[in-house]
Design a protein around this motif. Structure first.
Motif, PDB file in Angstrom:
ATOM      1  N   ALA A 170     -94.169  77.781  -3.518  1.00 52.71           N
ATOM      2  CA  ALA A 170     -93.461  77.383  -4.738  1.00 52.71           C
ATOM      3  C   ALA A 170     -92.502  76.234  -4.430  1.00 52.71           C
ATOM      4  N   SER A 171     -92.233  75.425  -5.449  1.00 53.19           N
ATOM      5  CA  SER A 171     -91.376  74.246  -5.261  1.00 53.19           C
ATOM      6  C   SER A 171     -89.926  74.495  -5.625  1.00 53.19           C
ATOM      7  N   ALA A 172     -89.648  75.525  -6.428  1.00 53.58           N
ATOM      8  CA  ALA A 172     -88.256  75.813  -6.812  1.00 53.58           C
ATOM      9  C   ALA A 172     -88.181  77.210  -7.407  1.00 53.58           C
ATOM     10  N   TRP A 173     -86.969  77.751  -7.379  1.00 53.62           N
ATOM     11  CA  TRP A 173     -86.725  79.105  -7.881  1.00 53.62           C
ATOM     12  C   TRP A 173     -85.444  79.094  -8.695  1.00 53.62           C
ATOM     13  N   GLY A 174     -85.469  79.741  -9.853  1.00 56.17           N
ATOM     14  CA  GLY A 174     -84.278  79.873 -10.678  1.00 56.17           C
ATOM     15  C   GLY A 174     -83.890  81.335 -10.825  1.00 56.17           C
ATOM     16  N   LEU A 175     -82.613  81.628 -10.595  1.00 54.96           N
ATOM     17  CA  LEU A 175     -82.090  82.984 -10.796  1.00 54.96           C
ATOM     18  C   LEU A 175     -81.268  82.954 -12.076  1.00 54.96           C
ATOM     19  N   SER A 176     -81.712  83.690 -13.077  1.00 53.04           N
ATOM     20  CA  SER A 176     -81.098  83.580 -14.391  1.00 53.04           C
ATOM     21  C   SER A 176     -80.551  84.932 -14.842  1.00 53.04           C
ATOM     22  N   LEU A 177     -79.245  85.027 -15.005  1.00 48.14           N
ATOM     23  CA  LEU A 177     -78.654  86.293 -15.467  1.00 48.14           C
ATOM     24  C   LEU A 177     -79.180  86.644 -16.853  1.00 48.14           C
ATOM     25  N   LEU A 203     -76.081  85.063  -5.110  1.00 48.57           N
ATOM     26  CA  LEU A 203     -75.726  83.911  -4.289  1.00 48.57           C
ATOM     27  C   LEU A 203     -76.219  84.073  -2.856  1.00 48.57           C
ATOM     28  N   GLN A 204     -76.280  85.321  -2.396  1.00 54.76           N
ATOM     29  CA  GLN A 204     -76.844  85.546  -1.062  1.00 54.76           C
ATOM     30  C   GLN A 204     -78.336  85.206  -1.071  1.00 54.76           C
ATOM     31  N   ALA A 205     -79.024  85.593  -2.138  1.00 57.88           N
ATOM     32  CA  ALA A 205     -80.455  85.275  -2.255  1.00 57.88           C
ATOM     33  C   ALA A 205     -80.654  83.768  -2.352  1.00 57.88           C
ATOM     34  N   LEU A 206     -79.788  83.106  -3.135  1.00 61.31           N
ATOM     35  CA  LEU A 206     -79.867  81.645  -3.270  1.00 61.31           C
ATOM     36  C   LEU A 206     -79.662  80.971  -1.914  1.00 61.31           C
ATOM     37  N   ASP A 207     -78.639  81.419  -1.208  1.00 62.03           N
ATOM     38  CA  ASP A 207     -78.306  80.798   0.077  1.00 62.03           C
ATOM     39  C   ASP A 207     -79.455  80.985   1.074  1.00 62.03           C
ATOM     40  N   ARG A 208     -80.015  82.193   1.084  1.00 56.73           N
ATOM     41  CA  ARG A 208     -81.099  82.451   2.034  1.00 56.73           C
ATOM     42  C   ARG A 208     -82.346  81.622   1.671  1.00 56.73           C
ATOM     43  N   ALA A 209     -82.656  81.563   0.382  1.00 57.76           N
ATOM     44  CA  ALA A 209     -83.841  80.807  -0.034  1.00 57.76           C
ATOM     45  C   ALA A 209     -83.683  79.323   0.288  1.00 57.76           C
ATOM     46  N   ARG A 210     -82.484  78.798   0.040  1.00 52.78           N
ATOM     47  CA  ARG A 210     -82.257  77.385   0.382  1.00 52.78           C
ATOM     48  C   ARG A 210     -82.358  77.175   1.880  1.00 52.78           C
ATOM     49  N   LEU A 214     -86.378  76.448   0.199  1.00 55.25           N
ATOM     50  CA  LEU A 214     -86.799  76.563  -1.200  1.00 55.25           C
ATOM     51  C   LEU A 214     -85.637  76.169  -2.111  1.00 55.25           C
ATOM     52  N   PRO A 215     -85.709  75.037  -2.812  1.00 58.58           N
ATOM     53  CA  PRO A 215     -84.643  74.663  -3.743  1.00 58.58           C
ATOM     54  C   PRO A 215     -84.425  75.780  -4.769  1.00 58.58           C
ATOM     55  N   THR A 216     -83.198  76.274  -4.864  1.00 63.44           N
ATOM     56  CA  THR A 216     -82.922  77.443  -5.699  1.00 63.44           C
ATOM     57  C   THR A 216     -81.687  77.180  -6.553  1.00 63.44           C
ATOM     58  N   PHE A 229     -70.994  77.497  -4.794  1.00 62.26           N
ATOM     59  CA  PHE A 229     -72.379  77.428  -5.268  1.00 62.26           C
ATOM     60  C   PHE A 229     -72.462  76.830  -6.680  1.00 62.26           C
ATOM     61  N   ALA A 230     -71.320  76.462  -7.239  1.00 62.86           N
ATOM     62  CA  ALA A 230     -71.327  75.924  -8.603  1.00 62.86           C
ATOM     63  C   ALA A 230     -72.206  74.683  -8.707  1.00 62.86           C
TER      64      ALA A 230
END
Ligand code: SF4
Length: 356
Positions: A170-177, A203-210, A214-216, A229-230
């Motif tokens: 995958a090229s990118a991942w979005g985490l959406s509340l 944010l831990q998932a975002l940091d690990r994926a990046r 993986l752009p997250t 992370f803002a």
């Protein structure tokens, strides 16, 4: 139809509100289709307004008969990138859509295992469908991205989703509340997590994926809750703001919080930003370095001293801890252990036989 603000922004065209999943959080549950829409006319309007990209959305847009023709029309109108947002359960036409001009797929993925994903979709087999879709997209060399709607039920198990997406190309991942709309609004306490509980995991998932390449990105969270992370926050329409927000200098770029969330939990998790908020790059530009340097002639630097052979200093014998030993206590041998742990020294013949 969402018109693009400028020619470089992607627009969306909604093809249907019908869907073959039953997602617990579905933000569109309760929407009425209204007057019949004409996607072909919308496409022509987009192209005339200078848009270069489009994503077909739903409901589930693969349920729209004539999707192939719409993709062809989008291409004929000059749209260079054409995407489809999908739950991946009806991708049999994918090769023909690619032939017509499809360039990218946007999946909904709610867990890294079937139990989590399918709890949210309500459809057995829907997880396998996403995996098969990711695989098919890779074989057809499509660009793929995925969004995970974050709920009370999956926020603790987000990080493995990033790993799965990274492995599948995958090229990118979005985490959406989850937003307090549609299904999530109707079952708010069951679906919508507290920011303070969910964000550390997000944010831990975002940091690990990046970290895995993986752009997250994150959506649906107020800027003040994201800290450093803002800069990975996706924009969106402004929602509700608390009293604290009136003095917050970050408000112009902040989407605030969901109105239902604010009413349910108040604004104790918000924290007004003071000072002039700057983008990441603008902040980095403030660190201008140490200024002009006086560089000494390297010839003036004395050579290293002749090495003197030296060993580590011996620190002496280990001494017993003062509190454990009194001066003059005689040394004892290992035999003394028999007094302390007599059961260790029971004769072998007294021990019960060892089972094979
Ligand atoms: S205090 Fe309000 S405006 Fe400021 S970042 Fe937080 S939610 Fe946004």
């Amino acid at each position: 139809m969402t018109p693009p603000a400028d020619s470089s922004r992607r627009a969306t065209v909604r093809l249907t509100l019908t869907c073959n999943n039953r997602c617990v959080f579905c933000a569109q549950r309760g929407l009425h289709a209204g007057p019949e829409r004409d996607p072909q006319a919308e496409l022509r309007t987009l192209a005339a307004s200078g848009a270069t990209e489009v994503t077909f959305v739903g409901g589930e847009p693969t349920l729209y008969e004539g999707l192939s023709e719409l993709i062809s029309l989008a291409r004929a109108q000059g749209l260079r990138r054409i995407g489809l947002q999908t739950n991946a359960r009806r991708l049999g036409g994918l090769p023909s859509w690619v032939e017509a001009g499809l360039t990218d797929l946007h999946f909904s993925l709610l867990g890294a295992e079937a139990a989590v994903h399918e709890y949210h979709t309500g459809i057995p087999g829907s997880f396998e469908a996403v995996l098969a879709g990711l695989d098919a997209a890779r074989q057809l060399q499509l660009t793929t991205v995925a969004t995970t709607v974050v709920t009370r039920s999956n926020f603790r198990v987000l990080a493995p989703i990033g790993g799965l997406l990274q492995r599948t190309g995958a090229s990118a991942w979005g985490l959406s509340l989850a937003a307090g709309a549609g299904g999530a609004g109707a079952h708010f306490d069951r679906v919508v997590p507290r920011l303070g509980l969910a964000l550390p995991y997000m944010l831990q998932a975002l940091d690990r994926a990046r970290g895995q390449g993986l752009p997250t990105f994150v959506a649906g969270a107020p800027l003040c809750a994201l800290g450093p992370f803002a800069r990975f926050a996706l924009g969106g329409e402004a929602r509700a703001f608390g009293d604290k927000c009136t003095s917050c200098t970050a408000q112009p770029g902040c989407t605030g919080v969901d109105a239902r969330y604010l009413r349910r939990f108040g604004e104790e998790e918000l924290k007004a930003v003071s000072g002039v908020p700057l983008e990441h790059e603008a902040i980095a530009r403030l660190l201008v370095g140490t200024g002009e340097l006086f560089v000494a002639d390297p010839a003036e630097v004395p050579p290293p001293p002749v090495a003197v052979r030296s060993g580590l200093k011996a620190l002496g014998k280990v001494k017993p801890a003062a509190a454990e030993m009194t001066p003059g206590t005689p040394k004892r041998s290992g035999e003394a252990l028999k007094e302390i742990f007599p059961s260790l020294f029971v004769a072998a013949q007294e021990k019960p036989p060892v089972k094979p």
